[in-house]
Scaffold this motif. Sequence first.
Motif, PDB file in Angstrom:
ATOM      1  N   ASP A   1      23.478  -6.816  22.656  1.00  0.00           N
ATOM      2  CA  ASP A   1      22.286  -7.096  23.461  1.00  0.00           C
ATOM      3  C   ASP A   1      21.810  -8.517  23.179  1.00  0.00           C
ATOM      4  O   ASP A   1      21.616  -8.902  22.020  1.00  0.00           O
ATOM      5  N   GLU A   2      21.592  -9.286  24.222  1.00  0.00           N
ATOM      6  CA  GLU A   2      21.136 -10.667  24.048  1.00  0.00           C
ATOM      7  C   GLU A   2      19.751 -10.675  23.417  1.00  0.00           C
ATOM      8  O   GLU A   2      18.845  -9.962  23.858  1.00  0.00           O
ATOM      9  N   GLY A   3      19.594 -11.459  22.359  1.00  0.00           N
ATOM     10  CA  GLY A   3      18.329 -11.526  21.647  1.00  0.00           C
ATOM     11  C   GLY A   3      18.285 -10.640  20.417  1.00  0.00           C
ATOM     12  O   GLY A   3      17.338 -10.726  19.633  1.00  0.00           O
ATOM     13  N   LEU A   4      19.302  -9.807  20.234  1.00  0.00           N
ATOM     14  CA  LEU A   4      19.408  -8.982  19.022  1.00  0.00           C
ATOM     15  C   LEU A   4      20.264  -9.730  18.006  1.00  0.00           C
ATOM     16  O   LEU A   4      21.411 -10.075  18.283  1.00  0.00           O
ATOM     17  N   VAL A   5      19.713  -9.967  16.820  1.00  0.00           N
ATOM     18  CA  VAL A   5      20.423 -10.724  15.782  1.00  0.00           C
ATOM     19  C   VAL A   5      20.520  -9.878  14.525  1.00  0.00           C
ATOM     20  O   VAL A   5      19.500  -9.430  13.974  1.00  0.00           O
ATOM     21  N   ARG A   6      21.738  -9.670  14.078  1.00  0.00           N
ATOM     22  CA  ARG A   6      21.999  -8.967  12.814  1.00  0.00           C
ATOM     23  C   ARG A   6      22.068  -9.992  11.700  1.00  0.00           C
ATOM     24  O   ARG A   6      22.748 -11.019  11.820  1.00  0.00           O
ATOM     25  N   SER A   7      21.383  -9.729  10.601  1.00  0.00           N
ATOM     26  CA  SER A   7      21.428 -10.640   9.463  1.00  0.00           C
ATOM     27  C   SER A   7      22.751 -10.480   8.715  1.00  0.00           C
ATOM     28  O   SER A   7      23.560  -9.591   9.008  1.00  0.00           O
ATOM     29  N   ALA A   8      22.955 -11.326   7.728  1.00  0.00           N
ATOM     30  CA  ALA A   8      24.049 -11.089   6.783  1.00  0.00           C
ATOM     31  C   ALA A   8      23.730  -9.815   6.007  1.00  0.00           C
ATOM     32  O   ALA A   8      22.581  -9.371   5.949  1.00  0.00           O
ATOM     33  N   ASP A   9      24.757  -9.214   5.426  1.00  0.00           N
ATOM     34  CA  ASP A   9      24.537  -8.005   4.642  1.00  0.00           C
ATOM     35  C   ASP A   9      23.497  -8.259   3.547  1.00  0.00           C
ATOM     36  O   ASP A   9      23.485  -9.335   2.926  1.00  0.00           O
ATOM     37  N   LEU A  10      22.634  -7.279   3.324  1.00  0.00           N
ATOM     38  CA  LEU A  10      21.657  -7.396   2.255  1.00  0.00           C
ATOM     39  C   LEU A  10      22.357  -7.402   0.894  1.00  0.00           C
ATOM     40  O   LEU A  10      23.374  -6.719   0.717  1.00  0.00           O
ATOM     41  N   GLU A  11      21.843  -8.161  -0.044  1.00  0.00           N
ATOM     42  CA  GLU A  11      22.472  -8.286  -1.360  1.00  0.00           C
ATOM     43  C   GLU A  11      22.000  -7.160  -2.279  1.00  0.00           C
ATOM     44  O   GLU A  11      21.142  -7.333  -3.148  1.00  0.00           O
ATOM     45  N   LEU A  12      22.573  -5.991  -2.069  1.00  0.00           N
ATOM     46  CA  LEU A  12      22.217  -4.809  -2.849  1.00  0.00           C
ATOM     47  C   LEU A  12      22.875  -4.868  -4.226  1.00  0.00           C
ATOM     48  O   LEU A  12      23.891  -5.546  -4.417  1.00  0.00           O
ATOM     49  N   ILE A  13      22.340  -4.128  -5.201  1.00  0.00           N
ATOM     50  CA  ILE A  13      22.939  -4.113  -6.541  1.00  0.00           C
ATOM     51  C   ILE A  13      24.129  -3.153  -6.610  1.00  0.00           C
ATOM     52  O   ILE A  13      24.877  -3.153  -7.581  1.00  0.00           O
ATOM     53  N   GLY A  14      24.304  -2.358  -5.606  1.00  0.00           N
ATOM     54  CA  GLY A  14      25.429  -1.437  -5.494  1.00  0.00           C
ATOM     55  C   GLY A  14      25.519  -0.996  -4.047  1.00  0.00           C
ATOM     56  O   GLY A  14      24.741  -1.445  -3.200  1.00  0.00           O
ATOM     57  N   MET A  15      26.501  -0.136  -3.735  1.00  0.00           N
ATOM     58  CA  MET A  15      26.657   0.361  -2.373  1.00  0.00           C
ATOM     59  C   MET A  15      26.763  -0.790  -1.374  1.00  0.00           C
ATOM     60  O   MET A  15      26.221  -0.752  -0.274  1.00  0.00           O
ATOM     61  N   ARG A  16      27.501  -1.816  -1.781  1.00  0.00           N
ATOM     62  CA  ARG A  16      27.543  -3.052  -1.004  1.00  0.00           C
ATOM     63  C   ARG A  16      28.300  -2.908   0.312  1.00  0.00           C
ATOM     64  O   ARG A  16      27.926  -3.502   1.318  1.00  0.00           O
ATOM     65  N   SER A  17      29.389  -2.151   0.314  1.00  0.00           N
ATOM     66  CA  SER A  17      30.204  -2.032   1.526  1.00  0.00           C
ATOM     67  C   SER A  17      29.676  -0.914   2.421  1.00  0.00           C
ATOM     68  O   SER A  17      30.369   0.063   2.717  1.00  0.00           O
ATOM     69  N   SER A  18      28.434  -1.070   2.856  1.00  0.00           N
ATOM     70  CA  SER A  18      27.816  -0.069   3.711  1.00  0.00           C
ATOM     71  C   SER A  18      27.258  -0.681   4.991  1.00  0.00           C
ATOM     72  O   SER A  18      26.539  -0.013   5.734  1.00  0.00           O
ATOM     73  N   ASP A  19      27.605  -1.955   5.246  1.00  0.00           N
ATOM     74  CA  ASP A  19      27.116  -2.642   6.447  1.00  0.00           C
ATOM     75  C   ASP A  19      25.603  -2.506   6.582  1.00  0.00           C
ATOM     76  O   ASP A  19      25.073  -2.161   7.638  1.00  0.00           O
ATOM     77  N   THR A  20      24.894  -2.758   5.477  1.00  0.00           N
ATOM     78  CA  THR A  20      23.435  -2.673   5.460  1.00  0.00           C
ATOM     79  C   THR A  20      22.854  -4.067   5.678  1.00  0.00           C
ATOM     80  O   THR A  20      23.149  -4.993   4.918  1.00  0.00           O
ATOM     81  N   ALA A  21      22.043  -4.200   6.712  1.00  0.00           N
ATOM     82  CA  ALA A  21      21.515  -5.510   7.097  1.00  0.00           C
ATOM     83  C   ALA A  21      20.163  -5.329   7.778  1.00  0.00           C
ATOM     84  O   ALA A  21      19.667  -4.209   7.935  1.00  0.00           O
ATOM     85  N   ALA A  22      19.566  -6.427   8.169  1.00  0.00           N
ATOM     86  CA  ALA A  22      18.323  -6.421   8.944  1.00  0.00           C
ATOM     87  C   ALA A  22      18.626  -6.830  10.377  1.00  0.00           C
ATOM     88  O   ALA A  22      19.636  -7.478  10.648  1.00  0.00           O
ATOM     89  N   VAL A  23      17.738  -6.459  11.284  1.00  0.00           N
ATOM     90  CA  VAL A  23      17.892  -6.801  12.700  1.00  0.00           C
ATOM     91  C   VAL A  23      16.590  -7.406  13.203  1.00  0.00           C
ATOM     92  O   VAL A  23      15.505  -6.881  12.931  1.00  0.00           O
ATOM     93  N   THR A  24      16.713  -8.505  13.937  1.00  0.00           N
ATOM     94  CA  THR A  24      15.560  -9.133  14.580  1.00  0.00           C
ATOM     95  C   THR A  24      15.752  -9.070  16.092  1.00  0.00           C
ATOM     96  O   THR A  24      16.849  -9.331  16.607  1.00  0.00           O
TER      97      THR A  24
END
Length: 359
Positions: free
Chosen positions: A179-202
Motif C-alpha cells: 500500500d502506498e504510504g505504508l512504511v515498514r521499519s527495519a527489524d526491531l533490535e530485540l534481545i532474543g527472538m530476532r528472526s520473527s520479522d518484528t518491526a514498526a509500521v508508519t
Amino acid sequence: MSVRATLPAACAEWLAQAADGIDTGIEPASIILPRLSGAGLVGAGVPAEAGGSGGDIVDGVAAISAVAQESMASAFVLWGQRTYIEYLLQSPNRELEGRYLPDLLEGRIAGATALSNAMKFLAGLEPLQITARQDGDTLVLDGKMPWVTNLRPAGFHVAAAVDRADGGPAFIISLAHDDEGLVRSADLELIGMRSSDTAAVTLTGVRVGRDRILAEKAVDWLPRVRPAFVGLQCGMSIGLARRAIIEAGNAAGSGRGVLGEPIAEVQNLLDRTEARLFAGLRSREFEVDAASLFELRIELADIVAEAVSLELQAAGGRAYLARSGRDFARRWREAAFVPLITPSLVQLKSALQQKLKAA
C-alpha cells in the motif's frame, strides 16, 4: 481436557537445530513460515472447507504450543499468521477471506495482527493510534503500529484498528505491504527472538477501499475475536513451560531429588490451567467473561517463570556455561518476553483492577 499437537519429525528436527539461530537472528526469518506451513501447522483449527486441516481454535493453540516447545520465535510467527487467519474466518467480509486465505495457508504471504492497540483500547487502556478520513469512496489512513510481528518484507497483510476522524465508530481494516504510504521499519533490535520479522509500521496518507474492512464496528467485533487472539498467545506460554518442565525433570538427578515434588506440582498446575483455557475457548464463555481469560494468561506467565526457574535449579552450574547452557539461556530470554506480550501482564492486571473498581 488435554489436546496435544505432534510436530512432524522433519519439522521437529529442523526447529531443534535452528532454534538458537532463529532466536539470535542468524537464521533468516523468511524460512520459518514456509516450514511451518509445509508441516500443516498453519492450517490447524482452520475448517477443512476453508482449506485447513479441520478442528477448532483449541487445535490452533495446540499447534503453537508444540512449536513453542522447540522455538518461541517460530511460535510467535505462527501466532501472527494463525491469528490473522482467524480474523478472516470471523469477518463478515467473505470476499477478502476467499482472496487471501489460500496464500496464507500455504505460507506464500504473511499475516500479522496489529490489534494489540485495539485490545488495549477495548479495555480502556489507551486510544487508537490510527485515524481515517473519508475521501469519496476511499479511506485515507494516518498513524502508526509500533510493534508488529510477522511483517515479512516479501509480502504481508496486517489487521489494524482505525478511529474515524468524523467521530463515527472505530473499525478494523486489512492493510498490505505494498500500500502506498505504508512504511515498514527495519527489524526491531530485540534481545532474543530476532528472526520473527518484528518491526514498526508508519502510515502516511494510505488510501484503501472499503472492500478491505474486516469489521465495521470494532467494539462489537473485538470481543468475539479476543478469545482467539489471547488464547493463541497462551499457546506460546504452554509450550515453553512444558519444555522447561521436561528439561527440569531430566536434569533433576543425583543431589537434586528435592526438586521432584515442585516439578510435579508445576506440571499439574500447567495441565489444569491448560484444561480451563481449552474448555473456555470451546464453550465461548470468554466472549462475555474476558476477566477469566486475562487471569489464565497471567497464571500461565507465572507458570512459565516457575518452570524455567526449576530448570535452572535442576541443571545447576551447567545452565550457566555458554555451551551446555545455550538452550536454557534461550528459554530464559523467551520466558522474559512472556510478560511483555501485548496486552502485557501489567496492562491485564490494570484492566482487571478497573473491572473490580467498577463492580
